[in-house]
Structure formats: structure tokens, C-alpha cells
Write an enzyme that holds these catalytic residues in place. Structure first.
Site, PDB file in Angstrom:
ATOM      1  N   GLY A 163      25.026  42.583  35.455  1.00  0.00           N
ATOM      2  CA  GLY A 163      26.486  42.730  35.548  1.00  0.00           C
ATOM      3  C   GLY A 163      26.901  43.746  36.588  1.00  0.00           C
ATOM      4  N   SER A 164      27.917  44.539  36.247  1.00  0.00           N
ATOM      5  CA  SER A 164      28.534  45.431  37.239  1.00  0.00           C
ATOM      6  C   SER A 164      27.992  46.849  37.146  1.00  0.00           C
ATOM      7  CB  SER A 164      30.039  45.467  37.009  1.00  0.00           C
ATOM      8  OG  SER A 164      30.304  46.236  35.849  1.00  0.00           O
ATOM      9  N   VAL A 177      29.691  49.247  34.289  1.00  0.00           N
ATOM     10  CA  VAL A 177      29.135  49.059  32.940  1.00  0.00           C
ATOM     11  C   VAL A 177      27.684  49.531  32.906  1.00  0.00           C
ATOM     12  CG1 VAL A 177      28.592  47.363  31.158  1.00  0.00           C
ATOM     13  CG2 VAL A 177      30.696  47.135  32.479  1.00  0.00           C
ATOM     14  N   GLU A 204      20.328  44.503  36.588  1.00  0.00           N
ATOM     15  CA  GLU A 204      20.491  43.540  37.675  1.00  0.00           C
ATOM     16  C   GLU A 204      21.956  43.587  38.072  1.00  0.00           C
ATOM     17  OE1 GLU A 204      18.175  41.162  38.970  1.00  0.00           O
ATOM     18  OE2 GLU A 204      16.563  42.265  37.985  1.00  0.00           O
ATOM     19  N   CYS A 239      25.676  36.799  42.499  1.00  0.00           N
ATOM     20  CA  CYS A 239      25.372  38.173  42.879  1.00  0.00           C
ATOM     21  C   CYS A 239      24.643  38.244  44.219  1.00  0.00           C
ATOM     22  CB  CYS A 239      24.558  38.867  41.790  1.00  0.00           C
ATOM     23  SG  CYS A 239      23.279  37.833  41.102  1.00  0.00           S
TER      24      CYS A 239
END
Lengths: 500, 474
Positions: B189-190, B193, B211, B245
Site C-alpha cells: 500500500g502507501s 500507512v 510493498e 505500483c
């Protein structure tokens, strides 16, 4: 001051001078020269820090370091080379490999119990991987720290590998800066803080922590040899070793013989008065001395138990029949006190170990293969040595590190290099073979989809056992047929020739 | 949440029982997962279409097939991966000993999925975690509700409910989930977070794989077949509506290349999607209105000039494949990862200028170079860093199970795919089984110390030139 050192290291890294292999080798050789030239001074510093005997110093810190450096120097080209990788149909004509690359600036926080080995071994890997490194030796081993600070800049590139000394506040200041990796050796309390500080910058960490490393002794074992090996491992460096056997688990029937065996061995090693033996160490400082003595409160020693606060001396001590809830069994002892906890059998021992946090090391003494197999299969730990202690540390081809509360990440030998590198996945295609690619572009239809699905399947060649057997037998049969054919032809030629 | 802790405790008890350890069990569960995907292809395709308007082709290629491939690979190689590694270099002192490395499961692991490839980004780590012998809690992205519900329904139906559980929920539930202790956390994710996940993991000393993403640059430089490059670029960029991504985020090229590139892109987009991409079946949509607004806003604020596309539609969260030129370095489009079908082209005068620019930014997850000149490819490779690299194509490097997939620096830590995933979810335990013999060699290391003994030990343990594997007697 810390900020400046980090900034300078970053700028030095950006120039790219730490990358060429020749530079890395030259720095490593220089580091080796430092260790060999300055052995005497290092030994003196260690004597002042922890009353380490010169033999222990050589053995436990310097020889290992020398070997690590020599290994890195001889293997560097191999470690740093691109590593090829398996391909699929779609990438058959492409270059597919993994390229190790430096991370950038690594922070290495050393420990006080083996201040040279535990600070410089990670540095060897950092240099080998092409990084810059900020080195923060432990302030508890102050003589070694200040010696390192004065020596390292004389041998290594001063901007790429600065040494920053100081205590808690300097370390906190360092941890506020952003690094590309943080390598910490020490206890789990500080380990948590290190990980938290690194988390803010999304920095990966290697934590080499500790824990209570259990040592299980099976009842049918050669106690003489076992005692000697355990005693050596436990009381070296006055018990202040992260992989020292912390406590013993054994059946009640052998406890007394075990205690006698250890007592006998201690006599052989250090004589009747270990305090006057040149080979026996001291506790690093008053706080740790008090901590270890407090653990002994309320227990009578079966062996040893004497102490001298003025010298931070604690005699090699063994305590029998220790209950599982005792203070001695709540935290890592990190001192020359060996509790023996009795268990009913190997099941009980396994259960005992699994109820507790995963340790850095686990030791099993047994001549029964089944017992060893069960211990290995039903427990976990950073590493294991069977029928000895600590030796799993000594082989650089074995990765050294913890699991769970005993740490994360691993190093030694090539593992340090890999830990402090980025393994970059590389695929270099040609612009040819576009015909194959056409199937993946929109607009889409079922035939295209099928073609792509097929091309994506890996592996390219099925190396499963069945195919292998088929391939070998087919080759044998084919060769056999070829030979038969040749013979027939020769015979046929021979028959038609009337010369003979 | 009481429910969460109950589930975790149950999984922990199962792990302690040793159920997930035998090869047979793991193989069996992997086979079941294979059936799950194979038997529910249509349901998966439908869910993905509902959530992301994902064309069937993309679902099959980038969600179903990639998961199946990873499963075939794991099933085929599980036995090999599980074997203790005996090929360890030994030295004089350990010549008589048995030295090996065991792969052991970690325990109960948490896998947090993402919304852009909601199936494979949670199932590929699951494959690795099962293969490694762990129990797993799956937390799929709540943004893709249809896929989340499908996973919550199918996983307990096919896999052992004692070992694997799906816990659904949003930010609050995730926060409370993270208060628990896990043996590994795998997050996709980001960055924002990710930081909070690392901070939640630190008190438990839990290792983490992150990741993440970043702005993946794409060089188009030197001698190049512009048509082919444009096709591969467009495919990688607009696949999944740019929500990958590893999508090429922006292009770096010279003015001449740009002028040749634009018509090639135009032509490619026409052949891919027709004259109106918003009408055809092959162009996806933005995942939520919030994400759509973010992108439209970014586009509106940009100082660049839109030369292709630019239109958007709120009702179905559509944004046309858009290309901008004359985009300045400080532009709104250059501040964060775009994650949409918007392609800025930045012009550079030299390769060095482009490399310098890239090195001033955070390390990206992927880096691309399109060039027929191998010197260009190697110059960029040697002077930059990124999670992964692909020359003359986009995205496909992540489809090879032999390559580790992961980031570096701000784009992540750790990696997976194939064996790399197995290793991520395993502990490598070093084991040394010492022989009882050679005690007379051991004697050299015991006190009372003497120069004589030290001399011999030094000789025995110093690395000889040409040999390998060091030895210390600690």
C-alpha cells in the site's frame, strides 16, 4: 555534531567513490592492517573495559574479524556480480538477473561485550557492499570506543566511515537522522526504540538481540566432555555473551553429577580462586554487577556465589533446582550465573522452551539421534549447536541472527553483504520479438488471451524427477542404438569387403 | 475487538499444535487454493469488474494467471524449498560436523492487501506464507468491496479454518488488529500507512515486509524504434487505468524524442481503445470517487499542456488516457505518485540531467529505460537505484517468479514472488551438529590460556589463501 557526520557521509556516498570494487578492497585491507598493527592497544583497551585476557581478545574478537575481512576481500567480485535467474518463454531472449547494489549510508550501533567484533564485523559487510557507514560504538566499553574513534580515521576514509561516540542522547540524535539501514546489536528494550526511530523514515533494520538461550542435557550423555564445553561457553567473558548458554534443562537424576562436573572443570580452568586467575573476566560496570547480584538474591549457590563489588567480580556460580518462576528465569542473565532447571523428560524440556520467547541460540547435548531430531523439529531459535555451545557463530557461511524477540535479519560472511545490499531485480529486453508481445495488447479476444497465458507459464524446462529419469534413460537408449547401428554398419561394410 | 483476538488466539493454538508444518499439509492447502482460483474464475472476474471496471482480459492476465503461476511454481518446488540446506562451506575446525540451515515457519502472520490488484496482491503472499508453514490472517482492502466479500466467503470454504482466517474492516479495524502481536506483517500500500504499521510492529519486534510505491521514471533515449516503445509504454501505463505500483509514472526524454513519441502514442491509443476509450470494454475506471477527484484535481492544477486526452466523467469515474508535455519539475503532477492514466513528459537535454533528476527524488519501485543503445541502459542502471528495473518494456519484470519483487528506500523493504516469498515467511535457522570427537582440538580453546595453545589455534583457524569459509573459535 552527529548530524554533520551523517550529512558528510551522505555527501561522500553520493560522489560514488565507495562503489568501485578496488576502493572497497583497499578499505578492507586497510581495516585489516589496523587490527593487526594495533593488536596490543586493542588488548589493553579491552583489559581496561572488561578485564579481558589478551588470549580471549585474540580468539574472540580479532581472529574472527581478520577472517571475515579476508573472506570479503577474496570473494567480493563474486558477491557483487550480477546473479542470473530462471526465465520464462516470454523472456527467453532477454537478460534476467539480480544486481546487488549499495543501500547508501548505514548506521552501525555496536555493543559493549565484544566491542570490536560486534562493531567492526557489520562494518566489513557495509564496506564490501559499497555503502558509507556511521559507526557508533557502545559507550559502556569506553576505552575501546575512544580507541576506535582515534584509530579508524587513520586507516579508513574519514568522510565515508565516521565514528561517533557518546551516550544515550547522542544515540537518540543519530537515530533522528535518516539512514538507509540501521544495524543494531544489543538488548531488546533499546532494539524496540531503534526500530521505532527507523520506522519514521521507513528505514529497514537489522536487530541482533538476545534472550535466554536454553541448554538441554540428555541423561545418557558423556557428562565430562559436555561439562567442559558448557563451562567454557558460559564463563567466557564472564558470561557476557549473547549466545552463552543461559540456563540448563536436565533430568533430576543427573543434576548432581552435572554440578560436580562443572565444579571440576572450573578448577581446571581458573584454579581454586578465579578472582586471581588472569583468564577470568569482570562485569562491565556497577549497574550490571548489581543487576546480576540481585538475580541471585534468595538462592544458595551450589558452586561459587562469591563476589567483590570493588572489582565487579562475581565468581563462576551454579544454582540448582531453580524454579521456573524465579527472577533468574525471567530475564537474560548475561553474567557468570548458571541456573539448572529440572525437567522430567525431553517432552517437558520442549514444552518449557516453547512456552518462552524464541531464543537467539539453543543447545542440545545428546547422543540420541531421535532426541536431537525432536529438539530441532519441535522448537525454534536463532541458531543451534548440538553437543557444543556457541560454535554456530564461528562458521561465516552460516547466517547469524535471531527470530522473534531475539532479533531480525542476519549476518556473517556473504550474509552481511546481502543484508546491507539492495538486490535489484533486472530484466533487459530487446525490442525484437514484438510478435509475441502483440498478444497482450488491447483490443482483446479469447485467442490472444490463451496465447499470453501459455507464454507466461514457467518454468521453461520441467526439471521434475520424472522428466529427468526419462531424459537419462532416453539418452542411454539412444546411445545404445547408435552403438548398435555403428556395429551393424561396420559388420555390413566388413562383409561386403573381400579384402580380408 | 474481541473477535479479532479470538481468531488470532485460535490460529496461534493451531500453529503450536504443529498442524501446518508437514509438507503434506502445506501441499494440500496449496492445492485447495489452486482449486479456489480455478473453480471461481468467473466470480472473480465479475467481482473485479464491479470494483474496478477491470476488463476480463486484465483480470485473467494480471490477477488470475499470475496467481495460478505462483501456485504451480510453489507446488512444484515446495519440497526443494523445505529441504535443509547442507551445502555449507566448512572449515578445518568444523570439518567433522554436520552444518546446515533449516527453514522454519514464523508462526501467525498478517497479510494486508491492496485495492489495485485486490486478488493477487493478497493471494501471492498467502501462497508464500502457506508454503512456509505459517498460519495466516488476511485483511483484504475494504475499498474493493465485491472482491473483499468474495475472499471472505471463499477462503474459509476451501482452506483450513483453523489455520487461515479473513478479517474484514476499515482503518479502525486495521488499527486495532495491529495492536496484536504477529510473527510477521506483510503490507502492500502507501507510505503513510506503512509508517504506522512499522510503528505498531516495533513494540512487538515484529519483522515487516512493505510493498510500497513511488514515482517510477521511464527514460526514452537514444536510438529507438519509437513505434514499439510507444506501444509497450502505453500498455504498461494504461493497464489497470494506470493504477499499478510499477506503472511508468512519467517519461524523461529529449525534445526530438518527444516529438516523435507523441504521434506514436496517439496511434497506439487509437489501436488499443478506439477513438473513444470511454466507450470500449478495454479501458478501466478509477477505483473510487475520492481517487478520481484527486486525479482530476492534480490534472487541473498542472502547469503542463495536455496534448492527448484530458477529458473525464464523474458518473463512472472515467479519466481518458492523458498525456501532458512541458511539465515543470515542481508541478502538481510531480509531487506524488500519480496512480492514474495521466502521463507527464519531462524533457531533458542529456541522460545525465535525467539521472540527476531521478537521484534527487526518492528511490522508486521500478525504473524503465527504452533504448536500443546498451550503453544508455547500462549508464542508467549503474547510476541509479530502484526496487526493480526493466529495459525496453514495462511491468513484466514482476511476472518472473525467479526475480524478487520489492522496493528499496521509500518504495519498500523486503521482497516476494516465488522462492523469495517462501524465504520472507521463513526463519533460516543455522544448525551445527558437533561431533564428540576432536575434543583434543577443542582443548586448545580452554583456559588456562597459553601462548602455545593460542599459536596452534591461530594456525588452525586462520583462513588460508585460496580456501574459503572463515573460522573463529568464540
Amino acid at each position: 555534531m552527529e548530524k554533520q557526520a551523517v550529512q558528510r557521509a551522505k555527501e561522500a556516498f553520493v560522489t560514488g567513490r565507495s562503489r568501485p570494487l578496488e576502493f572497497r578492497v583497499q578499505q578492507l585491507k586497510s581495516l585489516l592492517r589496523m587490527i593487526t598493527d594495533r593488536q596490543g592497544e586493542i588488548a589493553t583497551a579491552l583489559k581496561q573495559d572488561i578485564n579481558r585476557s589478551q588470549f580471549d581478545t585474540s580468539l574472540f574478537e580479532l581472529i574472527g574479524l581478520e577472517n571475515e575481512i579476508n573472506l570479503a576481500v577474496s570473494k567480493l567480485a563474486q558477491w557483487a556480480a550480477p546473479r542470473p535467474v530462471e526465465r520464462s518463454l516470454l523472456t527467453i531472449s532477454d537478460e534476467v538477473y539480480i544486481q546487488p547494489e549499495p543501500l547508501g549510508v548505514v548506521l552501525i550501533i555496536g555493543a559493549w561485550n565484544y566491542p570490536w567484533a560486534l562493531t567492526l564485523q557489520p562494518l566489513v559487510g557495509a564496506i564490501a557492499a559499497g555503502n558509507a557507514a556511521v559507526i557508533k560504538p557502545s559507550e559502556l566499553s569506553e576505552y575501546s570506543a575512544s580507541l576506535l574513534k582515534s584509530l579508524l580515521p587513520r586507516y579508513l576514509d574519514q568522510e565515508l566511515y565516521p565514528v561517533v561516540c557518546g551516550g544515550v542522547s547522542e544515540t537518540q540524535e543519530l537515530l533522528r537522522q535518516r539512514f538507509d539501514h540501521v544495524f543494531y546489536t544489543g538488548n531488546s528494550t533499546v532494539g524496540r526504540l531503534v526500530m521505532e526511530a527507523a520506522a519514521r523514515h521507513l528505514t529497514p533494520v537489522t536487530l541482533e538481540l538476545g534472550g535466554k538461550s536454553p541448554c538441554y542435557i540428555d541423561k545418557n550423555v558423556d557428562l565430562r566432555v559436555a561439562c567442559r564445553r558448557i563451562t567454557w561457553g558460559k564463563f567466557v567473558n564472564c558470561g557476557q555473551t549473547c549466545i552463552a548458554p543461559d540456563y540448563i534443562l536436565c533430568e533430576p537424576s543427573i543434576q548432581n553429577r552435572l554440578v560436580e562436573g562443572i565444579r571440576q572443570t572450573l578448577l581446571e580452568f581458573y584454579g581454586p580462586d578465579p578472582k586471581s586467575s588472569p583468564d577470568y573476566g569482570r562485569i562491565i560496570n556497577q549497574r550490571h554487577f548489581n543487576r546480576v547480584m540481585a538475580l541471585l538474591e534468595g538462592y544458595t549457590a551450589a558452586v561459587g556465589g562469591q563476589s567483590d563489588a570493588s572489582q565487579r567480580y562475581i565468581a563462576p556460580t551454579v544454582v540448582k533446582d531453580v524454579p521456573p518462576h524465579a527472577r533468574l528465569m525471567q530475564e537474560e542473565i548475561f553474567g557468570p550465573v548458571l541456573p539448572i532447571v529440572t525437567v522430567s523428560d525431553v517432552d517437558d524440556a520442549i514444552h518449557f522452551i516453547n512456552e518462552r520467547e524464541k531464543p537467539l541460540a539453543l543447545y542440545v547435548f545428546s547422543s540420541n539421534k531421535k532426541v536431537i531430531k525432536r529438539m530441532l523439529a519441535e522448537t525454534t531459535s536463532g541458531g543451534v549447536t548440538v553437543n557444543d555451545v556457541m560454535m554456530q557463530y564461528t562458521l561465516s557461511s552460516l547466517p547469524f541472527g535471531g527470530v522473534g524477540q531475539s532479533g531480525m535479519g542476519r549476518y556473517h560472511g556473504k550474509h552481511t553483504f546481502d543484508q546491507l545490499s539492495h538486490l535489484r531485480a533486472c530484466l533487459v529486453k530487446s525490442l525484437g520479438m514484438e510478435g509475441v508481445n502483440m498478444a497482450r495488447y488491447p483490443p482483446q479476444d479469447p485467442q490472444k488471451a490463451r496465447r499470453v497465458r501459455l507464454a507466461m507459464r514457467t518454468p521453461l524446462v520441467d526439471f521434475s524427477r520424472g522428466t529427468y529419469v526419462w531424459a537419462v534413460s532416453a539418452t542411454v537408449v539412444a546411445v545404445g542404438l547408435l552403438v548398435a547401428l555403428t556395429v551393424i554398419l561396420l559388420l555390413a561394410a566388413g562383409i561386403s569387403c573381400t579384402c580380408w | 475487538m474481541a473477535n479479532q483476538s479470538e481468531v488470532i488466539d485460535r490460529l496461534r493454538a493451531t500453529f503450536r499444535s504443529g498442524m501446518t508444518i508437514p509438507e503434506q499439509f502445506r501441499m494440500n492447502q496449496l492445492q485447495k487454493l489452486l482449486s479456489l482460483v480455478e473453480e471461481n474464475e468467473q466470480l472473480i472476474i465479475d467481482a473485479l469488474h464491479k470494483d474496478l471496471h477491470k476488463p476480463k482480459f486484465e483480470s485473467v492476465l494480471s490477477e488470475i494467471q499470475i496467481t495460478l503461476n505462483d501456485l504451480y511454481f510453489a507446488i512444484e518446488n515446495l519440497r526443494t524449498w523445505m529441504q535443509p540446506e547442507y551445502n555449507i562451506g566448512k572449515n578445518l575446525a568444523t570439518r567433522m560436523d554436520e552444518c546446515f540451515i533449516r527453514r522454519e515457519p514464523l508462526g501467525v502472520v498478517l497479510i494486508i492487501g491492496a485495492w489495485n490488484y485486490p486478488l493477487h496482491l493478497i493471494l501471492l503472499p498467502l501462497v508464500a506464507a502457506i508454503a512456509a508453514g505459517n498460519c495466516v490472517i488476511l485483511k483484504p482492502s475494504e475499498i474493493c468491496q465485491a472482491t473483499e466479500q468474495l475472499l471472505a466467503e471463499l477462503i474459509p470454504k476451501y482452506l483450513s479454518q483453523d489455520c487461515y482466517a479473513v478479517l474484514c474492516g476499515g482503518a479502525e479495524e486495521t488499527k486495532s488488529l495491529l495492536k496484536n502481536r504477529f510473527d510477521h506483517i506483510f503490507y502492500t500500500g502507501s507510505q503513510a500507512v506503512a509508517r504506522s504499521i512499522l510503528l505498531a510492529a516495533a513494540p512487538h519486534l515484529t519483522p515487516v515486509t512493505l510493498e510500497l510505491g513511488g514515482k517510477s521514471p521511464c527514460f526514452i533515449y537514444g536510438r529507438i524504434d519509437i513505434q514499439k516503445a510507444a506501444r509497450r509504454l502505453c500498455w504498461s501505463k494504461f493497464f489497470n487505468t494506470g493504477q499499478s505500483c510499477v506503472a511508468p509514472d512519467y517519461v524523461l526524454c529529449t525534445v526530438e524524442t518527444r516529438d516523435a513519441l507523441l504521434p506514436a502514442i496517439q496511434e497506439t491509443l487509437l489501436s488499443f481503445y478506439g477513438s473513444d476509450p470511454g466507450e470500449g470494454p478495454d479501458m478501466g475506471r478509477i477505483v473510487t470517487l475520492r481517487h478520481w477527484r484527486r486525479l482530476v484535481d492534480m490534472l487541473r492544477k498542472s502547469k503542463g499542456k495536455v496534448v492527448i486526452g484530458g477529458d473525464s466523467r464523474e458518473e463512472d469515474k472515467y479519466i481518458a488516457p492523458t498525456v501532458l508535455v512541458d511539465v515543470p519539475e515542481a508541478d502538481s503532477l510531480m509531487q506524488e505518485e500519480i496512480f492514474g492514466p495521466i502521463l507527464p513528459i519531462l524533457t531533458i537535454e542529456s541522460l545525465e540531467e535525467g539521472i540527476d533528476y531521478i537521484n534527487r527524488q526518492e528511490k522508486p519501485l521500478a525504473l524503465y529505460v527504452f533504448s536500443d543503445e546498451s550503453s544508455v541502459v547500462s549508464t542508467v542502471l549503474n547510476n541509479t537505484s530502484s526496487g526493480g528495473f526493466c529495459g525496453n518494456d514495462g511491468i513484466v519484470h514482476m511476472a518472473l517468479p525467479g526475480l524478487p519483487f520489492g522496493g528499496v528506500g521509500a518504495s519498500g523493504m523486503g521482497s516476494y514472488h516465488g522462492r523469495w516469498g517462501f524465504e520472507t515467511f521463513s526463519h533460516r535457522r543455522s544448525c551445527m551438529n558437533r561431533s564428540w570427537l576432536l575434543e583434543m582440538v577443542n582443548v586448545l580453546r580452554y583456559p588456562p590460556y597459553s601462548e602455545y595453545n593460542l599459536g596452534w589455534l591461530r594456525w588452525a583457524t586462520t583462513l588460508k589463501k585460496g580456501s574459503w569459509g572463515g573460522c573463529t573459535v568464540m
